[in-house]
Every structure is written in C-alpha cells, then in structure tokens.
Design a protein around this motif. Structure first.
Motif, short mmCIF file in Angstrom:
data_model
loop_
_atom_site.label_atom_id
_atom_site.label_comp_id
_atom_site.label_asym_id
_atom_site.label_seq_id
_atom_site.Cartn_x
_atom_site.Cartn_y
_atom_site.Cartn_z
N HIS A 15 -46.95 -21.97 70.95
CA HIS A 15 -48.30 -21.36 71.62
C HIS A 15 -49.16 -21.04 70.43
CE1 HIS A 15 -45.38 -21.01 74.64
NE2 HIS A 15 -46.29 -20.96 75.71
N MET A 16 -50.33 -21.26 70.66
CA MET A 16 -51.33 -21.13 69.69
C MET A 16 -52.65 -20.60 70.59
SD MET A 16 -50.57 -21.96 66.68
CE MET A 16 -51.94 -21.82 65.84
N PRO A 17 -53.32 -19.60 70.04
CA PRO A 17 -54.67 -18.82 70.85
C PRO A 17 -55.64 -19.93 70.99
CG PRO A 17 -54.28 -17.90 68.54
CD PRO A 17 -53.33 -19.05 68.73
N CYS A 18 -56.27 -19.87 72.12
CA CYS A 18 -57.43 -20.85 72.43
C CYS A 18 -58.70 -20.03 71.55
CB CYS A 18 -57.74 -20.67 73.84
SG CYS A 18 -59.21 -21.57 74.19
N ASP A 19 -59.34 -20.89 70.64
CA ASP A 19 -60.51 -20.36 70.01
C ASP A 19 -61.69 -19.77 70.89
OD1 ASP A 19 -59.42 -21.01 67.66
OD2 ASP A 19 -60.40 -23.27 67.57
N GLU A 20 -61.55 -20.23 72.18
CA GLU A 20 -62.89 -20.00 73.11
C GLU A 20 -62.59 -18.58 74.07
OE1 GLU A 20 -65.72 -21.34 73.15
OE2 GLU A 20 -65.16 -22.55 71.33
N CYS A 21 -61.18 -18.52 74.31
CA CYS A 21 -60.88 -17.45 75.08
C CYS A 21 -59.95 -16.49 74.78
CB CYS A 21 -60.48 -17.96 76.62
SG CYS A 21 -59.21 -18.87 76.79
N GLY A 22 -59.04 -16.94 73.83
CA GLY A 22 -57.83 -16.27 73.21
C GLY A 22 -56.63 -16.44 73.99
N ALA A 23 -56.54 -17.17 74.99
CA ALA A 23 -55.38 -17.43 75.68
C ALA A 23 -54.25 -17.85 75.06
CB ALA A 23 -55.77 -17.99 77.03
N SER A 24 -53.23 -17.74 75.25
CA SER A 24 -52.05 -18.26 74.42
C SER A 24 -51.87 -19.45 75.23
CB SER A 24 -50.81 -17.21 74.36
OG SER A 24 -49.58 -17.78 73.85
N VAL A 25 -51.89 -20.63 74.36
CA VAL A 25 -51.78 -21.90 75.05
C VAL A 25 -50.65 -22.85 74.45
CG1 VAL A 25 -53.13 -24.02 75.65
CG2 VAL A 25 -54.35 -21.93 75.70
N HIS A 26 -49.68 -23.35 75.42
CA HIS A 26 -48.71 -24.23 74.58
C HIS A 26 -49.22 -25.36 74.02
CE1 HIS A 26 -44.97 -26.71 74.39
NE2 HIS A 26 -44.42 -25.51 74.65
N VAL A 27 -48.87 -25.61 72.90
CA VAL A 27 -49.60 -26.90 72.04
C VAL A 27 -49.53 -27.98 72.63
CG1 VAL A 27 -49.15 -27.91 69.94
CG2 VAL A 27 -48.57 -25.62 69.73
N TYR A 43 -63.25 -11.95 75.83
CA TYR A 43 -62.76 -12.51 74.58
C TYR A 43 -63.83 -12.07 73.75
CZ TYR A 43 -60.38 -15.01 70.73
OH TYR A 43 -60.15 -15.24 69.44
N ARG A 44 -65.15 -12.82 73.92
CA ARG A 44 -66.36 -12.54 73.14
C ARG A 44 -66.79 -11.17 72.90
NH1 ARG A 44 -69.63 -17.57 75.86
NH2 ARG A 44 -68.47 -19.24 74.93
N LEU A 45 -66.40 -10.22 73.98
CA LEU A 45 -66.55 -8.96 73.63
C LEU A 45 -65.59 -8.27 72.82
CD1 LEU A 45 -67.71 -7.86 77.27
CD2 LEU A 45 -69.18 -7.87 75.36
N PHE A 46 -64.37 -8.60 72.82
CA PHE A 46 -63.36 -8.11 72.05
C PHE A 46 -63.91 -8.55 70.43
CE2 PHE A 46 -59.60 -9.14 69.52
CZ PHE A 46 -59.10 -8.07 69.37
N LEU A 47 -64.24 -10.00 70.20
CA LEU A 47 -64.81 -10.29 69.03
C LEU A 47 -66.01 -9.61 68.41
CD1 LEU A 47 -64.21 -14.05 69.06
CD2 LEU A 47 -62.58 -12.41 68.14
N LEU A 48 -66.84 -8.99 69.15
CA LEU A 48 -68.02 -8.40 68.81
C LEU A 48 -67.81 -6.75 68.96
CD1 LEU A 48 -70.64 -10.44 70.74
CD2 LEU A 48 -70.26 -10.33 68.27
N ARG A 49 -66.47 -6.15 69.33
CA ARG A 49 -66.16 -4.72 69.50
C ARG A 49 -67.03 -3.77 68.42
NH1 ARG A 49 -61.82 -7.31 67.65
NH2 ARG A 49 -60.68 -6.30 66.00
N ASP A 50 -66.94 -4.46 67.04
CA ASP A 50 -67.36 -3.57 65.95
C ASP A 50 -69.03 -3.35 66.19
OD1 ASP A 50 -64.71 -3.06 65.00
OD2 ASP A 50 -65.01 -4.64 63.51
N GLU A 51 -69.59 -4.56 66.42
CA GLU A 51 -71.00 -4.37 66.47
C GLU A 51 -71.29 -3.80 67.85
OE1 GLU A 51 -73.13 -8.22 66.14
OE2 GLU A 51 -71.23 -8.93 65.15
N VAL A 52 -70.73 -3.73 68.85
CA VAL A 52 -70.90 -3.02 70.27
C VAL A 52 -71.09 -1.51 69.92
CG1 VAL A 52 -70.32 -2.56 72.40
CG2 VAL A 52 -70.45 -5.02 71.75
N GLU A 53 -69.73 -1.08 69.43
CA GLU A 53 -69.48 0.12 69.03
C GLU A 53 -70.73 0.82 67.98
OE1 GLU A 53 -65.63 0.66 67.20
OE2 GLU A 53 -64.88 0.08 69.18
#
Length: 86
Positions: A15-27, A43-53
């Motif tokens: 499994h690998m994480p999807c670059d767009e949503c972070g979901a664990s996807v079977h290869v 997922y986008r909000l998670f990636l921007l968490r430092d900026e949001v904080e």
C-alpha cells in the motif's frame, strides 16, 4: 541485509499513500483509485496545518505594525464614509 537473518531489513509495502488525498491505496489498485472530495479537503488542511495554526499570530503581528494600523484606520474611514452616503 540483516546479519542475523540474511534478509533485507526493509520490506516492500503493498500500500502507498495517495498524493492527492493521503488514502492508503493498494499498489495494484492505484490506477483505479478515485479520491473522495471530503478526504482531499481534510488532507490539504492537514498539509497546511502549520500555516493555519500560524495565521492568527501573523495577522496580529501585521495589525500591530505601522502598515497594519494604517490599513485599519483606512478601512474604518471608508466604512464610515459609506455609511454616511444615502
């Protein structure tokens, strides 16, 4: 390789994480994967968490600066001017 087992200490994940949503996807299913819009947003909000904080602190610092105080004064002046117009 591990000296004890003669095997690699790394393993190949199925499994690998999807670059767009972070979901664990079977290869094997990566080509067919479709992101859920709500998961993409989270997922986008998670990636921007430092900026949001840091937004509140950054805004407070700006509003406390000479330029920020001038912008507040100008906005208040415009608001009062618009309120006086019929």
């Amino acid at each position: 390789m591990s000296p004890l087992t003669g095997m690699s200490t790394f393993f190949a994940s199925h499994h690998m994480p999807c670059d767009e949503c972070g979901a664990s996807v079977h290869v094997a299913d990566a080509e067919e994967h479709e992101c859920e819009p709500s998961r993409q947003l989270e997922y986008r909000l998670f990636l921007l968490r430092d900026e949001v904080e840091g937004f509140d602190a950054g805004l407070s610092n700006y509003l406390g600066s000479p330029q920020g105080r001038f912008e507040q004064w100008l906005a208040e002046r415009e608001r009062k001017r618009k309120r006086r117009r019929p």
